[in-house]
Scaffold this motif. Structure first.
Motif, short mmCIF file in Angstrom:
data_model
loop_
_atom_site.label_atom_id
_atom_site.label_comp_id
_atom_site.label_asym_id
_atom_site.label_seq_id
_atom_site.Cartn_x
_atom_site.Cartn_y
_atom_site.Cartn_z
N GLU A 5 0.82 -1.21 0.00
CA GLU A 5 0.00 0.00 0.00
C GLU A 5 0.86 1.26 0.00
N LEU A 6 2.07 1.18 0.59
CA LEU A 6 2.95 2.35 0.65
C LEU A 6 3.64 2.63 -0.68
N ARG B 99 16.24 0.35 -0.02
CA ARG B 99 16.39 -0.14 1.35
C ARG B 99 15.87 0.85 2.38
N ALA B 100 15.78 2.13 1.98
CA ALA B 100 15.24 3.15 2.87
C ALA B 100 13.71 3.14 2.90
N GLY B 101 13.10 2.17 2.19
CA GLY B 101 11.65 2.04 2.20
C GLY B 101 10.95 2.68 1.03
N VAL B 102 11.70 3.01 -0.01
CA VAL B 102 11.14 3.64 -1.20
C VAL B 102 10.82 2.57 -2.24
N ALA C 160 7.71 8.40 -1.37
CA ALA C 160 7.16 7.04 -1.35
C ALA C 160 7.63 6.25 -2.55
N VAL C 161 7.74 6.94 -3.70
CA VAL C 161 8.06 6.27 -4.96
C VAL C 161 9.11 7.09 -5.70
N LEU C 162 10.14 6.41 -6.21
CA LEU C 162 11.13 7.05 -7.07
C LEU C 162 11.02 6.42 -8.45
N CYS D 161 2.37 -4.05 -9.41
CA CYS D 161 2.52 -3.86 -7.97
C CYS D 161 3.98 -3.58 -7.68
N ALA D 162 4.27 -2.42 -7.10
CA ALA D 162 5.63 -2.03 -6.76
C ALA D 162 5.66 -1.66 -5.28
N PRO D 163 5.90 -2.64 -4.39
CA PRO D 163 5.87 -2.37 -2.95
C PRO D 163 7.02 -1.47 -2.50
N ALA D 164 6.83 -0.83 -1.37
CA ALA D 164 7.90 -0.06 -0.74
C ALA D 164 9.06 -1.00 -0.44
N GLY D 165 10.28 -0.48 -0.61
CA GLY D 165 11.46 -1.26 -0.29
C GLY D 165 11.95 -2.17 -1.40
#
Length: 227
Positions: free
Chosen positions: A5-6, A193-196, A165-167, A33-37
């Motif tokens: 969701e992030l 790895r920073a959660g992006v 959130a997204v790069l 679907c591109a999850p965080a991290g």
């Protein structure tokens, strides 16, 4: 919210354009679907729809059908002003040509501090990216004093301040020699790895072979989704 969701999600996304009186489909029922991290590589030949997908993810264009969600916000429900705020605060963008990402008159450190100002975050968050991305010893140099690979790592750092959130990266290694590619891919991994959620449109095997997920497009359709 969960890591999924992030990040960024597309469900049944289609987009067509009218060219010389004919309707030309650019994307047809694309799910992603591109999850965080994680790093998601979007691959495919020229004209497969990669650039259209990135443009839709930025909110600069709207799908004809389907939904796009960034960090839990459905982009299609947002006003023009809200989309602009989303881009400013939750999205980072890295263009293919290193020089297109940077301002000639700002040093590396000044670029990152400008990004912190734009996103409204402490300057310390910007300075903290210098060391892990391998550009600390270049902090006081101007873009013309950097190699192409160094410029692209600065561009990644600039896009990653916050962090967003997204790069989104459009062919981030497309104009680099092989000696610089690994350093740029390593930089993308640091940001993930920073959660992006890192999403890279690419032709480069050095990028998609090291991605967590690969979305293959052909003629605007998903040919394969792996990871």
């Amino acid at each position: 919210m969960t890591s999924t969701e992030l990040g960024a999600n597309c469900v049944g996304v289609s987009r067509s354009y009218r060219v010389d009186g004919h309707v030309v489909p650019a994307l047809v029922d694309v799910d992603m679907c591109a999850p965080a991290g994680t790093i998601t590589a979007v691959v495919g030949p020229s004209g497969s729809g990669k650039s259209t997908l990135l443009r839709l993810l930025t909110g600069m264009d709207s799908p004809d059908h389907g939904t796009i969600t960034i960090a839990g916000q459905e982009v299609g429900t947002l006003s023009t002003a809200s989309r602009a705020r989303l881009r400013r605060s939750r999205l980072g963008l890295v263009r293919q040509a290193p020089g297109d990402n940077l301002l000639a008159y700002l040093t590396v450190r000044q670029h990152l501090r400008l990004a912190a100002q734009i996103r409204g975050v402490p300057v310390a968050l910007a300075d903290a990216l210098l060391e892990p991305l391998g550009i600390a010893d270049r902090a006081d140099r101007l873009p013309r004093q950097l190699s192409g690979g160094e410029q692209q790592r600065v561009a990644i750092a600039f896009a990653a301040v916050g962090p967003p959130a997204v790069l989104l990266a459009d062919e981030p290694t497309g104009q680099l020699d092989h000696g610089n590619v690994d350093a740029v891919v390593d930089a993308l991994r640091v940001i993930a790895r920073a959660g992006v959620a890192v999403i890279a449109a690419t032709h480069d095997p050095a990028v998609w072979q090291r991605a967590d997920r690969v979305l293959r497009l052909r003629a605007g359709r998903v040919e394969e989704a792996a990871g």
